[in-house]
Design a protein around this motif. Structure first.
Motif, PDB file in Angstrom:
ATOM      1  N   ILE A 228     -41.525  -3.885 -16.148  1.00 66.85           N
ATOM      2  CA  ILE A 228     -42.779  -4.293 -16.766  1.00 66.85           C
ATOM      3  C   ILE A 228     -42.871  -3.636 -18.129  1.00 66.85           C
ATOM      4  O   ILE A 228     -42.953  -2.430 -18.235  1.00 66.85           O
ATOM      5  N   ARG A 229     -42.816  -4.477 -19.157  1.00 63.80           N
ATOM      6  CA  ARG A 229     -42.746  -3.898 -20.495  1.00 63.80           C
ATOM      7  C   ARG A 229     -44.100  -3.882 -21.189  1.00 63.80           C
ATOM      8  O   ARG A 229     -44.256  -3.294 -22.224  1.00 63.80           O
ATOM      9  N   SER A 230     -45.096  -4.520 -20.661  1.00 63.06           N
ATOM     10  CA  SER A 230     -46.441  -4.391 -21.217  1.00 63.06           C
ATOM     11  C   SER A 230     -47.346  -3.889 -20.102  1.00 63.06           C
ATOM     12  O   SER A 230     -48.006  -4.663 -19.422  1.00 63.06           O
ATOM     13  N   PRO A 231     -47.337  -2.571 -19.891  1.00 65.39           N
ATOM     14  CA  PRO A 231     -47.942  -2.007 -18.694  1.00 65.39           C
ATOM     15  C   PRO A 231     -49.405  -2.400 -18.505  1.00 65.39           C
ATOM     16  O   PRO A 231     -49.864  -2.538 -17.385  1.00 65.39           O
ATOM     17  N   GLY A 232     -50.103  -2.597 -19.625  1.00 63.07           N
ATOM     18  CA  GLY A 232     -51.535  -2.874 -19.533  1.00 63.07           C
ATOM     19  C   GLY A 232     -51.881  -4.110 -18.735  1.00 63.07           C
ATOM     20  O   GLY A 232     -52.972  -4.216 -18.177  1.00 63.07           O
ATOM     21  N   VAL A 233     -50.941  -5.031 -18.635  1.00 68.65           N
ATOM     22  CA  VAL A 233     -51.266  -6.307 -18.007  1.00 68.65           C
ATOM     23  C   VAL A 233     -51.535  -6.183 -16.505  1.00 68.65           C
ATOM     24  O   VAL A 233     -52.079  -7.094 -15.898  1.00 68.65           O
ATOM     25  N   ARG A 234     -51.176  -5.021 -15.899  1.00 70.25           N
ATOM     26  CA  ARG A 234     -51.411  -4.889 -14.462  1.00 70.25           C
ATOM     27  C   ARG A 234     -52.864  -4.551 -14.111  1.00 70.25           C
ATOM     28  O   ARG A 234     -53.264  -4.684 -12.976  1.00 70.25           O
ATOM     29  N   HIS A 235     -53.611  -4.027 -15.076  1.00 71.59           N
ATOM     30  CA  HIS A 235     -54.977  -3.593 -14.784  1.00 71.59           C
ATOM     31  C   HIS A 235     -55.958  -4.759 -14.894  1.00 71.59           C
ATOM     32  O   HIS A 235     -55.695  -5.718 -15.600  1.00 71.59           O
ATOM     33  N   PRO A 236     -57.114  -4.643 -14.201  1.00 70.02           N
ATOM     34  CA  PRO A 236     -58.123  -5.713 -14.341  1.00 70.02           C
ATOM     35  C   PRO A 236     -58.580  -5.834 -15.792  1.00 70.02           C
ATOM     36  O   PRO A 236     -58.617  -4.846 -16.523  1.00 70.02           O
ATOM     37  N   HIS A 237     -58.904  -7.052 -16.193  1.00 67.75           N
ATOM     38  CA  HIS A 237     -59.221  -7.311 -17.598  1.00 67.75           C
ATOM     39  C   HIS A 237     -60.311  -8.351 -17.742  1.00 67.75           C
ATOM     40  O   HIS A 237     -60.393  -9.274 -16.945  1.00 67.75           O
ATOM     41  N   TYR A 238     -61.096  -8.212 -18.792  1.00 71.72           N
ATOM     42  CA  TYR A 238     -62.006  -9.258 -19.277  1.00 71.72           C
ATOM     43  C   TYR A 238     -63.058  -9.676 -18.258  1.00 71.72           C
ATOM     44  O   TYR A 238     -63.540 -10.806 -18.292  1.00 71.72           O
ATOM     45  N   GLN A 239     -63.426  -8.784 -17.328  1.00 70.46           N
ATOM     46  CA  GLN A 239     -64.306  -9.227 -16.264  1.00 70.46           C
ATOM     47  C   GLN A 239     -65.771  -8.842 -16.467  1.00 70.46           C
ATOM     48  O   GLN A 239     -66.100  -7.668 -16.552  1.00 70.46           O
ATOM     49  N   PRO A 240     -66.639  -9.859 -16.538  1.00 68.19           N
ATOM     50  CA  PRO A 240     -68.073  -9.579 -16.538  1.00 68.19           C
ATOM     51  C   PRO A 240     -68.509  -9.271 -15.101  1.00 68.19           C
ATOM     52  O   PRO A 240     -67.696  -9.326 -14.178  1.00 68.19           O
ATOM     53  N   ARG A 241     -69.790  -8.950 -14.896  1.00 66.84           N
ATOM     54  CA  ARG A 241     -70.274  -8.732 -13.518  1.00 66.84           C
ATOM     55  C   ARG A 241     -70.318 -10.055 -12.756  1.00 66.84           C
ATOM     56  O   ARG A 241     -70.042 -10.109 -11.567  1.00 66.84           O
ATOM     57  N   ALA A 242     -70.681 -11.124 -13.467  1.00 67.80           N
ATOM     58  CA  ALA A 242     -70.703 -12.452 -12.828  1.00 67.80           C
ATOM     59  C   ALA A 242     -69.294 -12.814 -12.377  1.00 67.80           C
ATOM     60  O   ALA A 242     -68.317 -12.414 -12.992  1.00 67.80           O
ATOM     61  N   GLU A 243     -69.211 -13.585 -11.289  1.00 71.37           N
ATOM     62  CA  GLU A 243     -67.902 -14.040 -10.807  1.00 71.37           C
ATOM     63  C   GLU A 243     -67.399 -15.161 -11.728  1.00 71.37           C
ATOM     64  O   GLU A 243     -68.134 -16.117 -12.001  1.00 71.37           O
ATOM     65  N   VAL A 244     -66.168 -15.048 -12.207  1.00 68.11           N
ATOM     66  CA  VAL A 244     -65.614 -16.069 -13.094  1.00 68.11           C
ATOM     67  C   VAL A 244     -64.833 -17.087 -12.265  1.00 68.11           C
ATOM     68  O   VAL A 244     -63.976 -16.723 -11.465  1.00 68.11           O
ATOM     69  N   ARG A 245     -65.144 -18.363 -12.417  1.00 70.34           N
ATOM     70  CA  ARG A 245     -64.432 -19.448 -11.721  1.00 70.34           C
ATOM     71  C   ARG A 245     -63.937 -20.439 -12.767  1.00 70.34           C
ATOM     72  O   ARG A 245     -64.577 -20.629 -13.801  1.00 70.34           O
ATOM     73  N   LEU A 246     -62.797 -21.061 -12.496  1.00 71.02           N
ATOM     74  CA  LEU A 246     -62.228 -22.029 -13.443  1.00 71.02           C
ATOM     75  C   LEU A 246     -62.360 -23.438 -12.889  1.00 71.02           C
ATOM     76  O   LEU A 246     -62.304 -23.631 -11.677  1.00 71.02           O
ATOM     77  N   PHE A 247     -62.533 -24.417 -13.773  1.00 74.86           N
ATOM     78  CA  PHE A 247     -62.631 -25.804 -13.312  1.00 74.86           C
ATOM     79  C   PHE A 247     -61.932 -26.747 -14.290  1.00 74.86           C
ATOM     80  O   PHE A 247     -61.747 -26.424 -15.458  1.00 74.86           O
ATOM     81  N   ASN A 248     -61.532 -27.914 -13.734  1.00 74.17           N
ATOM     82  CA  ASN A 248     -60.951 -28.956 -14.581  1.00 74.17           C
ATOM     83  C   ASN A 248     -61.992 -30.010 -14.882  1.00 74.17           C
ATOM     84  O   ASN A 248     -62.094 -30.516 -15.986  1.00 74.17           O
ATOM     85  N   ASP A 249     -62.777 -30.293 -13.834  1.00 76.55           N
ATOM     86  CA  ASP A 249     -63.586 -31.498 -13.881  1.00 76.55           C
ATOM     87  C   ASP A 249     -65.002 -31.118 -13.430  1.00 76.55           C
ATOM     88  O   ASP A 249     -65.170 -30.386 -12.446  1.00 76.55           O
ATOM     89  N   SER A 250     -65.985 -31.575 -14.147  1.00 79.48           N
ATOM     90  CA  SER A 250     -67.347 -31.084 -13.954  1.00 79.48           C
ATOM     91  C   SER A 250     -67.948 -31.439 -12.587  1.00 79.48           C
ATOM     92  O   SER A 250     -68.957 -30.874 -12.193  1.00 79.48           O
ATOM     93  N   THR A 251     -67.294 -32.376 -11.842  1.00 78.48           N
ATOM     94  CA  THR A 251     -67.825 -32.685 -10.503  1.00 78.48           C
ATOM     95  C   THR A 251     -67.686 -31.472  -9.573  1.00 78.48           C
ATOM     96  O   THR A 251     -68.337 -31.395  -8.549  1.00 78.48           O
ATOM     97  N   GLN A 252     -66.813 -30.500  -9.935  1.00 80.00           N
ATOM     98  CA  GLN A 252     -66.621 -29.300  -9.110  1.00 80.00           C
ATOM     99  C   GLN A 252     -67.767 -28.298  -9.250  1.00 80.00           C
ATOM    100  O   GLN A 252     -67.834 -27.331  -8.501  1.00 80.00           O
ATOM    101  N   LEU A 253     -68.626 -28.475 -10.246  1.00 78.20           N
ATOM    102  CA  LEU A 253     -69.596 -27.426 -10.569  1.00 78.20           C
ATOM    103  C   LEU A 253     -70.804 -27.412  -9.632  1.00 78.20           C
ATOM    104  O   LEU A 253     -71.360 -28.466  -9.328  1.00 78.20           O
ATOM    105  N   PRO A 254     -71.231 -26.223  -9.182  1.00 81.24           N
ATOM    106  CA  PRO A 254     -72.411 -26.114  -8.324  1.00 81.24           C
ATOM    107  C   PRO A 254     -73.702 -26.154  -9.153  1.00 81.24           C
ATOM    108  O   PRO A 254     -74.442 -25.181  -9.232  1.00 81.24           O
ATOM    109  N   VAL A 255     -73.941 -27.298  -9.778  1.00 78.01           N
ATOM    110  CA  VAL A 255     -75.112 -27.422 -10.656  1.00 78.01           C
ATOM    111  C   VAL A 255     -76.410 -27.360  -9.840  1.00 78.01           C
ATOM    112  O   VAL A 255     -77.385 -26.732 -10.256  1.00 78.01           O
ATOM    113  N   ASP A 256     -76.407 -27.962  -8.673  1.00 83.28           N
ATOM    114  CA  ASP A 256     -77.596 -27.975  -7.815  1.00 83.28           C
ATOM    115  C   ASP A 256     -77.927 -26.548  -7.359  1.00 83.28           C
ATOM    116  O   ASP A 256     -77.079 -25.863  -6.774  1.00 83.28           O
TER     117      ASP A 256
END
Ligand code: TXA
Ligand code: MG
Length: 336
Positions: A228-256
Motif C-alpha cells: 500500500i503506497r498511499s497509506p492514507g486511503v485505508r482510513h475513513p474519509h469525507y464522512q458527515p454525520r448523515a449517512e451517505v447513500r449513492l443512487f443512479n436513478d431518482s426512483t430509488q430516493l426515499p422522498v416520501d
C-alpha cells in the motif's frame, strides 16, 4: 484538565506577513489552495508537524503533502527528480497535482510517516503561493478538517472543525476546484511505471497525454499489505454525520417522509422530477465541475439541516468523474 484551546486569528490577505511569521515560528495556519483549504506547518520543524496531527486527530501513519512556492525549493525535500516527474511538473505545476518522489533525509520522519518517499506540490492559488514565498520554508499541509470529515472548502467549515486548534485561518478566494489534488507516484524512476494513487482534477486521461504508461489507482482489495503506497486511503474519509447513500436513478430516493427518519438531502446532476416535501433538500449541479466544487459543502450542509441521509448521484467514472466517484465511494463506505 488542561485546556489546549488557543485563540484562532482570522486573517485577510492584508496580513499575509503575519501568517508567514506564525508558520516560521512553528505555528499552524489554515490557508486556501485551488483544491481545498490546507492546514499548514513548517515541514522542516518536527514539533510543528506534530501539531498538525494533533489538531486534526489524524492517524500518524498517514503522510502529509509538502507545499512549495517554486521548483527551486525541490532540493530541500527530494533527493532525485526522475525524468517522468520532471515532465509532469512542466505540464501541471503550479496546479492540483501532487508527486511522490524519493525523499531527502532532511524531511522529518513525521511528514512522511517513515516512508522513503515524500509527496510534493506547488499549488495554483495566489494567496497560497504568496504565503509560501513569504514563509520561505516548505509547508506540510493536509486538508483542513478533523480527520475523517469532509475536507474544508468554506470558512465556516474550517472554524467549525478547527477553531481553537490552529493559530490562524487565512481567508481569501475560496478553493475553486473543491476536491483534493491528484497524487501520482513517480518515486520508482525506471523500476515501475508511474501510478495514480489518488484521483483528482488532473485526470488520468490528462496524465497519460504526458506519460502514456501512467497506471490507474490500484483497487484496494488487490494491494498487498506491504504494497500500500498511499497509506492514507485505508482510513475513513469525507464522512458527515448523515449517512451517505449513492443512487443512479431518482426512483430509488426515499422522498416520501414515511420512508425515512429526519430530513433528506439530495446532491444530483439531474433536477428533481417531482414535487418535494418541505424537508427534502435537493441540490442540482449543472456540471461535474460544479458537483466537485460543492460536494463537501453539500455533505456538511446535510448535517446542519439535521438530515438522517444524504443521497448523492453516481457519475460515469471517467475524467473528473473518477475523482468524484472515489470521494463519493469513501463517503458512503460503512463506518468502522
Ligand atoms: O489538494 C490537496 O492535496 C490538499 C491541499 C491542502 O494541498 N491536501 C491534501 O492532503 O489533500 P491530505 O493529507 O488530506 O492527503 C494527502 C494524501 C494522502 O492520501 C496520503 O496518503 C498521500 O497524500 N501521501 C502523502 N505522502 C505520501 C507518500 N510519501 N507516498 C504515498 N502517498 C502519500
Ligand atoms: Mg484529507
Amino acid at each position: 484538565m488542561v485546556n489546549h484551546r488557543k485563540t484562532t486569528l482570522v486573517l485577510t490577505s492584508d496580513h499575509l506577513g503575519r501568517a508567514a511569521e506564525i508558520l516560521r515560528s512553528g505555528g499552524l495556519v489554515v490557508f486556501p489552495t485551488e483544491t481545498v483549504f490546507g492546514l499548514g506547518a513548517d515541514a522542516t520543524n518536527p514539533q510543528a508537524v506534530a501539531k498538525i496531527f494533533e489538531a486534526k486527530g489524524r492517524p500518524s501513519d498517514n503522510p502529509l503533502i509538502v507545499h512549495l512556492a517554486s521548483t527551486d525549493q525541490l532540493p530541500q525535500v527530494v533527493r532525485a527528480i526522475p525524468e517522468p516527474a520532471r515532465r509532469l511538473m512542466d505540464a501541471f505545476w503550479p496546479g492540483p497535482l501532487t508527486l511522490v518522489l524519493p525523499k531527502n533525509r532532511a524531511v522529518p520522519h513525521a511528514v512522511t510517516a517513515g516512508l522513503d518517499s515524500v509527496a510534493v506540490r506547488i499549488p495554483n492559488h495566489p494567496l497560497a503561493l504568496e504565503l509560501l514565498r513569504l514563509a520561505k520554508r516548505p509547508i506540510a499541509a493536509p486538508s483542513a478538517n478533523r480527520s475523517g470529515r469532509p475536507s474544508g472548502t468554506r470558512l465556516a467549515e474550517i472554524l467549525e472543525d478547527l477553531e481553537g486548534r490552529v493559530d490562524a485561518v487565512l481567508t481569501g478566494p475560496l478553493p475553486p476546484l473543491g476536491l483534493e489534488s491528484s497524487v501520482v507516484d513517480v518515486s520508482r524512476g525506471h523500476e515501475r511505471p508511474p501510478r495514480l494513487l489518488r484521483s483528482g482534477s488532473v485526470t488520468l486521461e490528462q496524465l497519460r497525454q504526458v506519460l502514456p504508461d501512467c497506471q490507474p489507482p490500484e483497487p484496494e482489495a488487490d494491494a498487498a499489505d506491504d504494497e500500500i503506497r498511499s497509506p492514507g486511503v485505508r482510513h475513513p474519509h469525507y464522512q458527515p454525520r448523515a449517512e451517505v447513500r449513492l443512487f443512479n436513478d431518482s426512483t430509488q430516493l426515499p422522498v416520501d417522509p414515511a420512508d425515512r427518519i429526519g430530513p433528506l438531502m439530495v446532491l444530483a446532476l439531474t433536477p428533481a422530477d417531482r414535487a418535494l416535501p418541505a424537508d427534502c433538500h435537493w441540490l442540482t449541479f449543472d456540471s461535474l465541475e460544479a458537483y466537485a466544487a460543492e460536494l463537501y459543502a453539500g455533505l456538511r450542509q446535510a448535517d446542519r439541516l439535521g438530515a438522517g441521509q444524504v443521497w448523492c448521484q453516481r457519475v460515469p467514472e471517467q475524467g473528473l468523474g473518477r475523482a468524484l466517484m472515489d470521494r463519493l465511494g469513501r463517503a458512503a463506505a460503512a463506518r468502522m
